[in-house]
Design a protein around this motif. Structure first.
Motif, PDB file in Angstrom:
ATOM      1  N   TYR A  28       0.545  -0.973  -0.218  1.00 57.03           N
ATOM      2  CA  TYR A  28       0.122   0.160   0.416  1.00 57.03           C
ATOM      3  C   TYR A  28       0.821   1.182  -0.292  1.00 57.03           C
ATOM      4  CZ  TYR A  28       1.087   0.804   4.778  1.00 57.03           C
ATOM      5  OH  TYR A  28       1.577   0.402   6.187  1.00 57.03           O
ATOM      6  N   THR A  29       0.183   2.346  -0.270  1.00 60.02           N
ATOM      7  CA  THR A  29       1.087   3.694  -0.286  1.00 60.02           C
ATOM      8  C   THR A  29       0.725   4.713   0.895  1.00 60.02           C
ATOM      9  OG1 THR A  29       1.411   2.693  -2.389  1.00 60.02           O
ATOM     10  CG2 THR A  29       1.712   5.561  -1.905  1.00 60.02           C
ATOM     11  N   SER A  30       1.967   5.594   0.982  1.00 57.68           N
ATOM     12  CA  SER A  30       1.305   6.223   2.313  1.00 57.68           C
ATOM     13  C   SER A  30       2.216   7.481   1.890  1.00 57.68           C
ATOM     14  CB  SER A  30       1.456   6.133   3.192  1.00 57.68           C
ATOM     15  OG  SER A  30       1.576   6.842   4.328  1.00 57.68           O
ATOM     16  N   TYR A  31       1.698   8.582   1.698  1.00 59.63           N
ATOM     17  CA  TYR A  31       2.360  10.250   1.843  1.00 59.63           C
ATOM     18  C   TYR A  31       2.859  11.241   3.255  1.00 59.63           C
ATOM     19  CZ  TYR A  31      -0.025   8.754  -2.607  1.00 59.63           C
ATOM     20  OH  TYR A  31      -0.043   7.976  -3.595  1.00 59.63           O
ATOM     21  N   ASP A  32       2.909  10.080   4.279  1.00 63.61           N
ATOM     22  CA  ASP A  32       3.406  10.737   5.262  1.00 63.61           C
ATOM     23  C   ASP A  32       3.926  10.244   6.843  1.00 63.61           C
ATOM     24  OD1 ASP A  32       1.850  12.324   8.635  1.00 63.61           O
ATOM     25  OD2 ASP A  32       2.590  13.450   6.739  1.00 63.61           O
ATOM     26  N   LYS A  33       4.744  10.803   6.773  1.00 62.65           N
ATOM     27  CA  LYS A  33       5.182   9.946   8.189  1.00 62.65           C
ATOM     28  C   LYS A  33       4.394   9.189   9.327  1.00 62.65           C
ATOM     29  CE  LYS A  33       8.075  13.309  10.091  1.00 62.65           C
ATOM     30  NZ  LYS A  33       9.404  14.463  10.488  1.00 62.65           N
ATOM     31  N   GLU A  34       4.166  10.606  10.244  1.00 61.81           N
ATOM     32  CA  GLU A  34       3.175  10.518  10.703  1.00 61.81           C
ATOM     33  C   GLU A  34       2.075   9.252  10.875  1.00 61.81           C
ATOM     34  OE1 GLU A  34       3.877  13.819  10.181  1.00 61.81           O
ATOM     35  OE2 GLU A  34       5.559  14.485  11.283  1.00 61.81           O
ATOM     36  N   TYR A  35       1.805   9.055   9.422  1.00 62.27           N
ATOM     37  CA  TYR A  35       0.684   8.801   9.552  1.00 62.27           C
ATOM     38  C   TYR A  35       1.790   6.382   9.481  1.00 62.27           C
ATOM     39  CZ  TYR A  35      -2.897   5.856   6.664  1.00 62.27           C
ATOM     40  OH  TYR A  35      -3.494   4.336   6.097  1.00 62.27           O
ATOM     41  N   VAL A  36       2.471   6.578   8.801  1.00 64.85           N
ATOM     42  CA  VAL A  36       3.237   5.232   8.965  1.00 64.85           C
ATOM     43  C   VAL A  36       3.182   5.418  10.150  1.00 64.85           C
ATOM     44  CG1 VAL A  36       4.873   4.068   8.429  1.00 64.85           C
ATOM     45  CG2 VAL A  36       3.450   5.802   6.060  1.00 64.85           C
ATOM     46  N   PHE A  37       3.996   6.267  10.756  1.00 64.41           N
ATOM     47  CA  PHE A  37       4.517   5.499  12.586  1.00 64.41           C
ATOM     48  C   PHE A  37       3.238   6.080  12.955  1.00 64.41           C
ATOM     49  CE2 PHE A  37       8.598   6.286  10.029  1.00 64.41           C
ATOM     50  CZ  PHE A  37       8.798   5.067   9.672  1.00 64.41           C
ATOM     51  N   SER A  38       2.079   5.920  13.360  1.00 66.40           N
ATOM     52  CA  SER A  38       1.317   5.603  14.308  1.00 66.40           C
ATOM     53  C   SER A  38       0.205   5.358  14.683  1.00 66.40           C
ATOM     54  CB  SER A  38       0.271   7.509  14.098  1.00 66.40           C
ATOM     55  OG  SER A  38      -0.600   6.431  12.926  1.00 66.40           O
ATOM     56  N   ASP A  39       0.914   3.529  13.639  1.00 64.99           N
ATOM     57  CA  ASP A  39      -0.248   2.445  13.603  1.00 64.99           C
ATOM     58  C   ASP A  39       0.831   1.225  13.610  1.00 64.99           C
ATOM     59  OD1 ASP A  39      -2.650   0.817  13.038  1.00 64.99           O
ATOM     60  OD2 ASP A  39      -1.206   0.402  10.814  1.00 64.99           O
ATOM     61  N   PHE A  40       0.907   0.639  14.322  1.00 58.34           N
ATOM     62  CA  PHE A  40       1.865  -0.759  14.716  1.00 58.34           C
ATOM     63  C   PHE A  40       1.944  -1.323  13.091  1.00 58.34           C
ATOM     64  CE2 PHE A  40       3.010  -5.601  14.986  1.00 58.34           C
ATOM     65  CZ  PHE A  40       4.478  -4.746  15.891  1.00 58.34           C
ATOM     66  N   GLY A  41       0.432  -1.826  12.175  1.00 52.73           N
ATOM     67  CA  GLY A  41      -0.125  -2.359  11.416  1.00 52.73           C
ATOM     68  C   GLY A  41       1.257  -1.584   9.762  1.00 52.73           C
ATOM     69  N   TYR A 109      13.627   4.936   9.516  1.00 57.56           N
ATOM     70  CA  TYR A 109      12.994   4.625  10.161  1.00 57.56           C
ATOM     71  C   TYR A 109      13.960   5.051  11.925  1.00 57.56           C
ATOM     72  CZ  TYR A 109      11.550   1.193  13.118  1.00 57.56           C
ATOM     73  OH  TYR A 109      10.310   0.356  14.094  1.00 57.56           O
ATOM     74  N   LEU A 110      15.344   5.211  11.633  1.00 57.42           N
ATOM     75  CA  LEU A 110      15.788   4.917  12.857  1.00 57.42           C
ATOM     76  C   LEU A 110      15.848   6.515  13.354  1.00 57.42           C
ATOM     77  CD1 LEU A 110      19.135   2.752  12.481  1.00 57.42           C
ATOM     78  CD2 LEU A 110      17.297   2.295  13.865  1.00 57.42           C
ATOM     79  N   LYS A 111      15.414   7.328  12.487  1.00 56.79           N
ATOM     80  CA  LYS A 111      15.519   8.537  12.994  1.00 56.79           C
ATOM     81  C   LYS A 111      13.870   9.368  13.340  1.00 56.79           C
ATOM     82  CE  LYS A 111      15.939  13.490  11.017  1.00 56.79           C
ATOM     83  NZ  LYS A 111      15.531  14.729  10.111  1.00 56.79           N
ATOM     84  N   ASN A 112      13.017   8.573  12.713  1.00 51.41           N
ATOM     85  CA  ASN A 112      11.724   9.317  13.098  1.00 51.41           C
ATOM     86  C   ASN A 112      10.671   7.590  13.377  1.00 51.41           C
ATOM     87  OD1 ASN A 112      11.344  11.531  11.074  1.00 51.41           O
ATOM     88  ND2 ASN A 112      12.432   9.700  10.080  1.00 51.41           N
ATOM     89  N   ALA A 113      11.351   6.804  13.345  1.00 50.28           N
ATOM     90  CA  ALA A 113      10.468   5.658  14.758  1.00 50.28           C
ATOM     91  C   ALA A 113      11.079   6.154  15.559  1.00 50.28           C
ATOM     92  CB  ALA A 113      10.684   5.044  13.658  1.00 50.28           C
ATOM     93  N   LYS A 114      11.337   6.941  16.644  1.00 51.91           N
ATOM     94  CA  LYS A 114      11.589   6.414  18.342  1.00 51.91           C
ATOM     95  C   LYS A 114      10.671   6.944  19.473  1.00 51.91           C
ATOM     96  CE  LYS A 114      16.617   8.532  16.941  1.00 51.91           C
ATOM     97  NZ  LYS A 114      17.180   9.452  17.601  1.00 51.91           N
ATOM     98  N   ASP A 115      10.438   6.092  19.711  1.00 49.97           N
ATOM     99  CA  ASP A 115       9.654   6.407  21.334  1.00 49.97           C
ATOM    100  C   ASP A 115       8.246   6.131  21.119  1.00 49.97           C
ATOM    101  OD1 ASP A 115      12.292   6.324  22.655  1.00 49.97           O
ATOM    102  OD2 ASP A 115      12.074   8.143  21.784  1.00 49.97           O
TER     103      ASP A 115
END
Length: 555
Positions: A28-41, A109-115
């Motif tokens: 699937y395609t996403s355009y926003d990092k908040e959208y991607v990393f706000s959901d575990f799936g 990922y390492l920059k934006n998926a922390k904590d």
């Protein structure tokens, strides 16, 4: 460099399915990092997409087996022939540069998926389990990044290196970092993440310590971290990267490869039947350290089944050069009139010869003699006199009326047999003797090779004590060519050894005599080799974008 801003278009895959034996990819395609990393799936999908770049070489029409002396591609229109016919250039670079895509994804990922805490899931029954998966992801992607950097250095030597998320302008102004520094980075990353990764995902228990009731396989493990470090140190010690052949680098390589062997011994990873290395269930074989899941396909069969069968293309045809590497079990010379009887058992497991009933779905024995149903003058018949068995599923039916799309195929990335041979090479180079050992290296190079030769179903005679330097080195290279045939090593081995590359291959032409006997006539095909081919050319398109990229010598 093909390093685009991930925010402009992230291609991810969904989270792991309920299956315990593979990752199930749904794009699937996403355009926003908040959208991607706000959901575990979606976060899991981002990580899984990094896995999707793992290499495999399942003997298609561009397999590197046909770019060295293991095989010759029967399909004369295949561009894999460019490697050996003089058409390999910086404008036709066979680019490996695409590995920068997952490397940048890891950096991102390492920059934006922390904590992350996935707070909305906190009342879900599997919340703790998912959080523990998330905590492992940082170590998984770091190991994957290290592996992708290894693939780049293996191909190019010095390459641009970064662990930061760069703008396009920054990426296209980078210079090449020395290979030795990148090797150091890879080794350090392997050390850093190894103990953070499980030995087996199936060993994790669903408890407060962070286990899983749905064990995943196909993910990187502690064993892969140790294996990558060991392989990298052998490459670093090899002449291509170690012109002076500094023995201390071989000592480091021997140490790391012995650590893999010991890890395998401690975790019941052991040599089994040689034929367990391929087939639909090869990922379960006893000696596997890491296996790249490819999925259900019949492409290896369609590509490599003998011409004369419906939908078969001949594909990667083993050379007489490879056949010669399979010793006679009793140490004698082959009988020119019956050249295949009595050879190393791995020969019959891997290579189909005239008269074999191969594959199972072929109603007739192979006729590879001139004029036979599987031979010249039929277009695209084997040019070498042989067809391939290894990594090809002989039970697959590729006929139009019954084809089911194939069976599961998995690519062996790391297995125990390789590391016994790696250790043998490093120990031999360190001690300068096949029998050298000490308090630390209690197994000699010769003894390590003999463990491989004594594996179940093979049981070849031992290398004897007292072999001189040249004899052991020659037979070791021969053994490596046989044991690791069609597993993606030979093309790179002849480069890292830096002993002259591949200038020719031998073939055989079989003619049937009036008394139904056969005559086997050898011939040699010259290949184009230049020492610049030890490394790939930097793609011309990349150098046009980045004028700071210097070209490899000769290209």
């Amino acid at each position: 460099m093909k390093l685009k801003n991930i925010c402009l278009g992230i291609v991810c895959v969904a989270a792991l399915s309920g299956c315990t034996d593979k990752m199930d990819y749904h794009e699937y395609t996403s355009y926003d990092k908040e959208y991607v990393f706000s959901d575990f799936g979606r976060t899991a999908g981002f990580v899984n997409n990094i896995y999707s770049y793992l290499d495999y070489d399942l003997l298609g029409t561009t397999s590197l087996a046909s770019a060295c002396d293991e095989a010759e591609m029967a399909l004369t229109y295949s561009n894999v022939l460019d490697y050996t016919n003089g058409n390999w250039t910086a404008l036709n670079p066979k680019s490996q540069w695409n590995y920068y895509t997952p490397i940048r994804a890891v950096n991102y990922y390492l920059k934006n998926a922390k904590d992350l805490d996935f707070y909305d899931l906190r009342f879900n029954q599997d919340y703790e389990e998912q959080m523990n998966r998330y905590k492992r992801y940082q170590y998984e992607v770091r190991l994957l990044r290290a592996y992708y950097y290894f693939l780049l250095v293996r191909a190019y030597g010095d390459v641009p290196f970064t662990t930061e998320v760069l703008t396009e302008k920054e990426a296209n102004s980078m210079v090449r970092t020395p290979a030795s520094e990148i090797f150091d980075f890879i080794v350090n990353e392997c050390d850093a993440v190894a103990l953070e990764l499980p030995i087996k995902y199936s060993d994790l228990e669903n408890d407060a310590a962070g286990g899983s009731t749905n064990p995943e396989s196909g993910r990187v493990t502690r064993g892969m971290a140790l294996a990558l470090k060991a392989r990298v140190l052998l490459y670093r010690a090899s002449k291509l990267f170690n012109e002076s052949e500094d023995k201390e680098l071989y000592k480091d390589a021997a140490t790391a490869n012995l650590e893999v062997i010991n890890y395998c011994n401690e975790n019941n990873i052991k040599l089994g039947n040689y034929t367990d290395l391929w087939g639909a269930d090869n990922w379960k074989a006893s000696e596997m350290i890491f296996v790249r899941r490819v999925g259900d396909t019949d492409d290896p069969e369609r590509t490599n089944f003998p011409i004369g069968m419906e939908n078969a293309k001949s594909g990667n045809c083993p050379t007489q050069t490879l056949v010669d590497a399979y010793e006679m079990k009793d140490g004698s010379e082959p009988n020119p009139k019956d050249p295949y009887t009595g050879r190393d058992p791995r020969f019959a497991m891997c290579i189909a010869v005239n008269g074999d009933k191969w594959p199972n779905t072929n109603p007739d024995p192979l006729e590879i003699y001139v004029g036979g149903r599987n031979a010249s003058p039929i277009a695209y018949a084997t040019p070498t006199g042989y067809y391939l068995k290894k990594y090809v599923d002989g039970s697959t039916d590729i006929s139009a009326s019954t084809s089911s799309g194939g069976k599961r195929h998995s690519w062996v990335t790391f297995r125990l047999g390789e590391f016994l041979l790696n250790y043998a090479e490093a120990a031999f180079k360190y001690f300068g003797s096949a029998d050298g050992k000490d308090d630390k290296f209690t197994m000699s190079a010769r003894e390590a090779v003999n463990k491989v030769r004594k594996r179940t179903g093979v049981n070849m005679p031992d290398f004897p004590e007292g072999m001189n330097h040249d004899s052991f080195w020659s037979r070791y290279k021969n053994e490596r060519m046989v044991e690791l045939a069609f597993e993606g090593h030979r093309f790179w081995d002849v480069r890292r050894w830096k002993e002259g590359g591949v200038k020719s291959i031998d073939r055989v032409v079989i003619t049937k005599n009036s008394d139904d006997s056969f005559t086997y006539t050898r011939n040699t095909k010259s290949l184009v080799w230049d020492d610049k081919m030890y490394f790939y050319p930097i793609p011309d398109t990349e150098r046009r974008k980045n004028t700071n990229l210097t070209q490899n010598p000769g290209w």
